[in-house]
Design a protein around this motif. Structure first.
Motif, short mmCIF file in Angstrom:
data_model
loop_
_atom_site.label_atom_id
_atom_site.label_comp_id
_atom_site.label_asym_id
_atom_site.label_seq_id
_atom_site.Cartn_x
_atom_site.Cartn_y
_atom_site.Cartn_z
N TYR A 15 0.81 -1.21 0.00
CA TYR A 15 0.00 0.00 0.00
C TYR A 15 0.85 1.27 0.00
O TYR A 15 2.00 1.27 0.39
CB TYR A 15 -0.99 0.00 1.16
CG TYR A 15 -0.40 0.02 2.55
CD1 TYR A 15 0.08 -1.15 3.13
CD2 TYR A 15 -0.34 1.19 3.28
CE1 TYR A 15 0.61 -1.13 4.40
CE2 TYR A 15 0.18 1.22 4.56
CZ TYR A 15 0.65 0.06 5.12
OH TYR A 15 1.19 0.07 6.38
N ASN A 17 0.60 5.63 -1.86
CA ASN A 17 0.03 6.48 -2.91
C ASN A 17 0.94 6.51 -4.13
O ASN A 17 2.02 7.11 -4.09
CB ASN A 17 -0.17 7.90 -2.35
CG ASN A 17 -0.92 8.80 -3.31
OD1 ASN A 17 -1.04 8.48 -4.51
ND2 ASN A 17 -1.42 9.91 -2.83
N GLN A 48 -4.18 2.03 -1.79
CA GLN A 48 -3.57 3.32 -1.49
C GLN A 48 -3.41 3.51 0.02
O GLN A 48 -2.61 4.29 0.49
CB GLN A 48 -4.39 4.45 -2.06
CG GLN A 48 -4.39 4.42 -3.59
CD GLN A 48 -4.67 5.76 -4.20
OE1 GLN A 48 -4.66 6.78 -3.55
NE2 GLN A 48 -4.91 5.77 -5.50
N GLN A 49 -4.24 2.81 0.76
CA GLN A 49 -4.18 2.95 2.22
C GLN A 49 -4.82 1.72 2.83
O GLN A 49 -5.56 0.99 2.16
CB GLN A 49 -4.93 4.20 2.67
CG GLN A 49 -6.42 4.13 2.32
CD GLN A 49 -7.11 5.47 2.40
OE1 GLN A 49 -6.55 6.47 1.99
NE2 GLN A 49 -8.31 5.47 2.93
N ASP A 68 5.15 -1.33 2.78
CA ASP A 68 4.86 0.10 2.82
C ASP A 68 6.17 0.87 2.72
O ASP A 68 7.25 0.33 2.93
CB ASP A 68 4.15 0.42 4.15
CG ASP A 68 3.63 1.85 4.23
OD1 ASP A 68 3.51 2.50 3.16
OD2 ASP A 68 3.35 2.30 5.35
N HIS A 99 -8.72 7.15 7.39
CA HIS A 99 -7.72 7.30 6.35
C HIS A 99 -6.34 6.90 6.83
O HIS A 99 -5.38 6.95 6.10
CB HIS A 99 -7.66 8.74 5.84
CG HIS A 99 -8.67 9.02 4.78
ND1 HIS A 99 -8.84 8.20 3.70
CD2 HIS A 99 -9.54 10.02 4.62
CE1 HIS A 99 -9.78 8.68 2.91
NE2 HIS A 99 -10.24 9.78 3.45
N PHE A 100 -6.23 6.60 8.08
CA PHE A 100 -4.93 6.22 8.62
C PHE A 100 -5.12 5.06 9.56
O PHE A 100 -5.85 5.14 10.53
CB PHE A 100 -4.29 7.40 9.36
CG PHE A 100 -2.90 7.08 9.83
CD1 PHE A 100 -1.84 7.16 8.96
CD2 PHE A 100 -2.66 6.67 11.13
CE1 PHE A 100 -0.54 6.85 9.37
CE2 PHE A 100 -1.38 6.35 11.55
CZ PHE A 100 -0.33 6.45 10.68
N HIS B 456 -5.68 12.59 0.51
CA HIS B 456 -5.53 11.54 1.51
C HIS B 456 -4.24 11.62 2.31
O HIS B 456 -3.95 10.75 3.10
CB HIS B 456 -5.58 10.16 0.83
CG HIS B 456 -6.87 9.93 0.13
ND1 HIS B 456 -6.94 9.80 -1.22
CD2 HIS B 456 -8.12 9.85 0.58
CE1 HIS B 456 -8.20 9.63 -1.57
NE2 HIS B 456 -8.93 9.65 -0.49
N GLY B 459 -4.90 12.35 6.41
CA GLY B 459 -5.82 11.40 7.00
C GLY B 459 -6.43 11.87 8.30
O GLY B 459 -6.81 11.07 9.14
#
Lengths: 158, 481
Positions: A15, A17, A48-49, A68, A99-100, B456, B459
């Motif tokens: 994963y 971006n 992507q995440q 990662d 998102h994290f 993104h 986050g």
């Protein structure tokens, strides 16, 4: 991209971006692994995440390997750690927007919600540039082979 | 907010580059007696899509527009492709339209799951006054793991449909001007259908659970955006629920129809957009009533208030129950939650209907043409409400002008009024408490605003609440990372 989920023993989640240069190392690694999977007993996902649904996905596998990019390593340096699930989530993970998410927290969910805790490893590679861009820095590109070798070793070991 | 300057070397310096992933702040303004007299919801991010698309070929627009949002890219794809269909002046194949509907329903399902389970369920499971350090999905997983599992599974199901059809979960480019780029395969159709029974059970269970806890929130139901307003949605000609196509209907607080079957392409005739100096989010209003009397709400609450039927069995049963909540239109924004779950039920049932359509595997899924018109408007119902994309092109097919009216903008006036209502009711001292802060946030969450478009990197969805005295001084400030 492989889609989920069969009876494969190993799940690889690369994963990052891919529009942020070396941040996309894990994503690119997953693409490469998809093209030359060691055997059919392996599922590869490029993301992507990390997202909460992967907690459910991980519960179907015996071995999970995350790949990662990292900022705390020298460019191209490879680190492989065994993941101990659990611990308190980091503040960014509780922001409510998902998102994290760290691999450890993700697997803590797997254990808590699905009563399953696969053996898991986190392979991180030092990045050089995280600016806008679709290519991996030359120094960081040298890490692809060691990462592939590490993945193969973990699968064989299991 | 960033200062922007241009150096003589033509390097554009944006300083600071704020992490604009859903950044917003709320200011509460007090009078001399320390009572809340005004409240504002400031959206401090600036995207600029309407400007930087100028000069691009029109056929790039769906893919570009999908980048507006990481949560509802499919709605932007649909509205954009429909605007492009108008530029081409084509009628898309029937199967393409059905596939677009499937794509849209899958997205509504996953987006509603995100809103209800990931963002709002901590309030509902742990309580509005719950420990702030536990007020997140991790806390929900500890207290009610079944709700957490269901949230994950429901969202996963919607995203997997999007991935199966569009090739990826976020920013798929499968919808194109003239239709869709690839037909549905039997393998994917059957795989999606196999997940329907489990998903139906999840939604049924969640509806039952929500109804069992709803009465605990009587005070919130009374004060969370509980005021008269208009409601707007696209509906079928017979008044039925739709997310894809139809006329625009507006009802008032009594539930009476103000306007029906309005042409979405003529939206500038009845929708005005006002820009306030304190927010980058435009405030839409119903033109015949003027600003700001023309306040209206869109999204699940509006759709359920307006629709006289859903067209699927279980969702229709729930809709009947929804309409029994109030003799007039259902006014409290707290009921967005119920409306959202009814729509989730509808999505699953409607997906099954469409996927078992005898034509759904047809290979004829795209019409081809050159541009035949210089102006096009595409509209659909996004998860959060009505979405308009409006483009003008030149004779070479290059974009000359773009206007986007997005659901969160429609709801902007209502969100501001809702914050004021909650603050007036719950803020009783000069000192902010976690419970008060959480309620101010929670009323915003009912609208499920989409501030968090597609960036993104950080986050983190930051929320800042300021308490401002009568002289404009900041008395207190709370930030939630």
């Amino acid at each position: 991209m492989s889609s989920v989920v069969g009876m494969a023993r190993t799940l690889i989640v690369g994963y990052g971006n891919p529009l942020r240069s070396d941040d996309g190392f894990g994503w690119h690694a997953a693409q490469r692994l998809s093209a030359c999977r060691p055997d059919s007993d392996v599922e590869v996902i490029a993301r992507q995440q990390l997202t909460p649904d992967l907690a459910e996905t991980a519960s179907h596998f015996q071995l999970v390997i995350f790949i990662d990019a990292a900022r705390d390593l020298s460019p191209g340096e490879v680190r492989c750690e065994r993941i101990a699930a659990g611990g308190n989530p980091r503040p960014a993970e509780t922001s409510g927007f998902s998102h994290f998410l760290t691999p450890a927290s993700l697997l803590a969910w797997t254990a808590e919600l699905y009563a399953d805790l696969p053996e898991a490893y986190y392979i991180s590679v030092g990045g050089e540039s995280f600016a806008e861009g679709e290519t991996i820095s030359p120094t960081v590109q040298t890490a692809f082979e060691p990462v592939m070798a590490q993945v193969r070793a973990l699968i064989i070991q299991k | 907010m960033s200062d922007v300057s241009e150096k003589t070397t033509k390097t554009i310096l944006i300083d600071p580059v704020t992490r604009i992933e859903g950044h917003s702040k709320i200011t509460l303004h007090l009078d001399e007696q320390g009572r809340v007299e005004d409240a504002r919801f400031h959206v401090t991010q600036f995207r600029g899509f309407e400007k930087f698309c100028e000069g691009r070929p029109f056929y790039e627009m769906p893919s570009l527009m999908a980048r507006i949002c990481g949560i509802c890219p499919v709605s932007h794809l649909i509205a954009s492709a429909k605007a492009c269909d108008q530029l081409l002046a084509v009628r898309i194949p029937p199967t393409a339209e059905k596939l677009r509907r499937i794509f849209g329903l899958a997205q509504v399902l996953q987006s509603h799951a995100l809103s209800f389970f990931h963002l709002s369920s901590p309030d509902l499971v742990l309580g509005m006054d719950g420990d702030p350090s536990k007020q997140h999905l991790f806390g929900v997983a500890e207290k009610n793991p079944e709700i957490a599992r269901h949230g994950i599974r429901l969202r996963q199901f919607g995203q997997q449909i999007i991935e199966r059809l569009g090739g990826k979960r976020i920013h798929p480019a499968w919808i194109v001007p003239g239709g869709v780029s690839e037909p549905l395969t039997q393998v994917n159709r059957d795989a999606i259908l196999a997940g329907i029974p489990e998903t139906l059970k999840i939604v049924e269970h969640t509806l039952d659970w929500f109804k069992s806890v709803r009465e605990k929130f009587r005070e919130e139901i009374t004060t969370f955006g509980n005021f008269p307003s208009l409601f707007m949605a696209i509906t079928k000609p017979d008044g039925g629920l739709t997310f894809y196509d139809g006329g625009v209907t507006i009802v008032d607080a009594a539930g009476d129809v103000v306007a029906s079957n309005l042409d979405a392409a003529h939206y500038p005739e009845y929708i005005g957009e006002k820009v306030e100096s304190w927010s980058y989010l435009k405030s839409a209003y119903y033109k015949p009533k003027g600003y700001a009397e023309g306040i209206y709400r869109v999204g699940p609450l509006a759709r359920m208030n307006i629709a006289n039927h859903c067209g699927t069995q279980r969702a229709d049963q729930e809709l009947a129950e929804f309409h029994e909540l109030q003799r007039t239109a259902v006014l409290s924004s707290f009921h967005f939650h119920f409306a959202r779950l009814i729509e989730a039920m509808y999505c699953v049932e409607r997906l099954e209907q469409l996927l078992t359509d005898p034509e759904i595997l047809s290979k004829h899924v795209r019409s081809f043409a050159r541009p035949n018109c210089v102006e096009g408007v595409g509209a659909c119902e996004a998860p959060r409400g009505t979405l308009f994309h409006h483009y003008k092109i030149n004779e070479h097919g290059l974009i000359q002008w773009v206007n986007l009216v997005i659901a969160t903008g429609h709801n902007n006036l209502a969100m501001n009024r809702s914050i004021l209502q909650v603050a007036k009711h719950f803020v009783v001292a000069e000192r902010l408490t976690p419970g008060m802060l959480n309620r101010v946030e929670a009323v915003i969450r009912t609208y499920d605003p989409c501030l968090s478009c597609s960036t993104h990197a950080a986050g983190e969805m930051a929320l800042q609440v300021q308490l401002i005295g009568p002289q404009g001084e900041v008395l207190d400030e709370v930030r939630r990372p």
